[in-house]
Design an enzyme around this catalytic site. Sequence first.
Site: not given
Length: 506
Positions: A263, A300
């Site tokens: 990720e 994120c």
Amino acid sequence: MTREAGFSPGGRHLVGGEWSGTPDGFTAALGHGVAEGTEDDVDRACRAAEDAFWTYGYSRREDRARFLDAIADEIEARGADITRLGTAETGLPEARLEGERGRTTGQLRLFAEHIRKGDYLDLRHDPALPDRQPLPRPDLKLVQRPVGPVAVFGASNFPLAFSTAGGDTASALAAGCPVVVKGHPAHPATGEIVAEAIRAAIAATGMPPGVFGLVQGASVAVGQALVRHPLIRAVGFTGSLGAGRALFDACAARPDPIPFFGELGSVNPVFMLPGAVAARGAEIGRAWAASLTMGAGQFCTNPGLAIVDTGPDGDALIEAARSALSEVGGQTMLTDTIARSYSEGRDRIAAAAGVRALLKAECGPREGAPALFETDARTWLGNEALGEEVFGPSALVIRTSGPEEMAAIARALDGQLTATLQMDAEDTKTAARLAPILERKAGRILANGFSTGVEVADAMVHGGPYPASTNFGATSVGTLAIRRFLRPVCYQNAPEAILPGELRGD
């Protein structure tokens, strides 16, 4: 729940159930040293994990669920110490650490309950058809089986929920895979005390010691040795695009390539549609500013790109955001390196042709102050660098001339974790046009609200097309994350005595 007598976190390794390593070299913010892992440490941890797999990989779901619950209990028993160490090392406030600890224990318990139900195994049975013509059909039984030892890399921005006992570790353990964690050097003491909690849970539930290992270190060599080790069968990673891509390439270059579930972040665009902007633009602007500065922008899912039509309604929204951001001072960032990287990224956007700075405050060497920039659709479409993530409380507004330019921007986006539509009923036609485009770009599409805050639930998707993640068919949050560390196995005409317990109904 018991604490280890005389336990004092110091950035050590946990290999085969035993602590090792002398803290030296790298120094964390807290002042603790961290033992620098070696290839031998990695090898011993991987071999211990492989030994544990022959027991743990074939354990009952209920036993694994009890283990996950026990880890959650042991983490909670150390709650005050975890918060104290975490705030000292990362600069994150106590409330954030306490909330993240709750998320960590909550997902461990959610995964425990999920594997108890057994649905994740995707059991399938095609009974034999011995009289079928022209050929009989054999008896076929399918079950999802654990892949083997998994390497997990701790994340800088989530010292609990995406690190030692975070989502990747919990997913792999739920699947039946032992885990070797590469601890993040930004919070070695926090990682170590959580590892102590896992070690206590191992003892309490009778699991093999090698089912969990922790190797610390600040060097790139430790991570490279881990992903290249022949006993590691998959990797979970949360971090930067550069580091993630290097590890992804290392996994692919192995003689036996393995999956790398990385990720890597995104800019998480917010399309602010005209009806919503006209009706509640100032409210949207203030809420966007609050989301941008949450945790110093170190998420994120930070919504760092806004697409707003030109005109007075859009001007009012942006001014409300700018005003709210101007009231937020510099915030302590996770590390000096991250703070420097943020400043460099912010300055790169500020220096780009066709970009106008609306807010750009100076701050201390380990701080991040909000920054807000504006450009037009043509400039953004002509400069790929303006679409790159700036990790911190910085945002870029793209002014558009209507739905055509909004659609062009949507089509030009790289892969994203999230995309948001700020919309009212009168925006439905434009939103319906954008949605199929955004579906190909992002793993999660929001209608109103903001992307910061990821619910840990069955339906959550935290992933997306590259470069948001390296495997767009997976998620790193939610119960579907367990499936990353399983593979389907079919038994044909097999007698019941050799079937896995799940296929026997155990």
